[in-house]
Every structure is written in C-alpha cells, then in structure tokens.
Design a protein around this motif. Sequence first.
Motif, PDB file in Angstrom:
ATOM      1  N   THR A  46       3.281   4.178  -2.201  1.00 58.26           N
ATOM      2  CA  THR A  46       3.279   4.881  -3.478  1.00 58.26           C
ATOM      3  C   THR A  46       4.584   5.647  -3.641  1.00 58.26           C
ATOM      4  O   THR A  46       5.095   6.211  -2.676  1.00 58.26           O
ATOM      5  CB  THR A  46       2.099   5.874  -3.546  1.00 58.26           C
TER       6      THR A  46
ATOM      7  N   ASN B 170       0.820  -1.218   0.000  1.00 56.55           N
ATOM      8  CA  ASN B 170       0.000   0.000   0.000  1.00 56.55           C
ATOM      9  C   ASN B 170       0.855   1.269   0.000  1.00 56.55           C
ATOM     10  O   ASN B 170       0.445   2.296   0.486  1.00 56.55           O
ATOM     11  CB  ASN B 170      -0.962  -0.008   1.182  1.00 56.55           C
TER      12      ASN B 170
ATOM     13  N   ASN C 180       1.876   2.871  -7.817  1.00 54.45           N
ATOM     14  CA  ASN C 180       1.051   2.502  -6.665  1.00 54.45           C
ATOM     15  C   ASN C 180       1.228   1.027  -6.305  1.00 54.45           C
ATOM     16  O   ASN C 180       1.807   0.256  -7.058  1.00 54.45           O
ATOM     17  CB  ASN C 180      -0.427   2.750  -6.977  1.00 54.45           C
ATOM     18  N   ASN C 181       0.667   0.664  -5.153  1.00 52.76           N
ATOM     19  CA  ASN C 181       0.605  -0.732  -4.685  1.00 52.76           C
ATOM     20  C   ASN C 181       1.978  -1.366  -4.495  1.00 52.76           C
ATOM     21  O   ASN C 181       2.163  -2.549  -4.760  1.00 52.76           O
ATOM     22  CB  ASN C 181      -0.247  -1.582  -5.637  1.00 52.76           C
TER      23      ASN C 181
END
Length: 136
Positions: free
Chosen positions: A37, A35, A87-88
């Motif tokens: 970035t 989670n 992201n992720n």
Amino acid sequence: MKAVIFIFGLFFACMIVAGCKKPGSSITGGGLGGNCTISVSGEHHGGLLDTCLIYIKYGTLNEPSDNVYDDSDSVVLVGSTPVAVFNNLTVGLYYLQAVGYHGAYSPPNVKGGIPVTISTAGSTTNVVIPTYEYIP
C-alpha cells in the motif's frame, strides 16, 4: 588423491557461491496484484492540501513524458490528515504526482512529483509530496 578431490570440491563450491551473489538494487516492475500500500498526501509551504488529486505511474521512477498515468485518487480526510490510498500494489517502482489547490497563494493551483520504491512485500509506504510548482 583425496587432496585433489578436496581442492576440486572447494573450487566448485566457490564457483557456485560467486555465481549466486545478490544483485544490488535491482528492483523493477511495479503495478497491481500485490499486497503493498502507498498512502499519499500533498503538501504546500508546510501545510497538507485537503483539495488534491494524486496520480500514480507504475514501473518507473520518472514523470511520464506523455503525462499519462495508470491510476489516480482524490485525498480524503482520515482523522485530520488528507490522504489518498493505493492498495494491492506489488514490490516495484512508482512515480507519484500531486495536483492540488491552496487558496492562500496566487495562483492557487500547485503540483509536484516524487519517485517511490517499494522494496518489501506487504508493506505500507507513507509519502508526502511537496507541491511547489505553480500551475497558471
């Protein structure tokens, strides 16, 4: 007898604490599935590059010798700032490279890279990559 038990207990507790010390800077890994970035911009001579491709390599702080990266993204304007967003990501190690175009210089194609460590889950890391290597 109670003193011997107390000393043995104290010795045993000290051994447990000594065996549970935190490792220093032992962050490894890096990749998709988290989670976190990374928000990235390329910069050349003090100006952000609005024509730039950002490459990312997971699990290393070094430029890949085979020049193979795990992902890439083009910068897009967010407000007035050209940014590529990954992201992720998980906590870990990353190497980022920016390849861009700066028409005011000859040759106009430039690149640069930077290592990045994400150490906190759920964080956003903002990175500006200086691009001072010219590409003929």
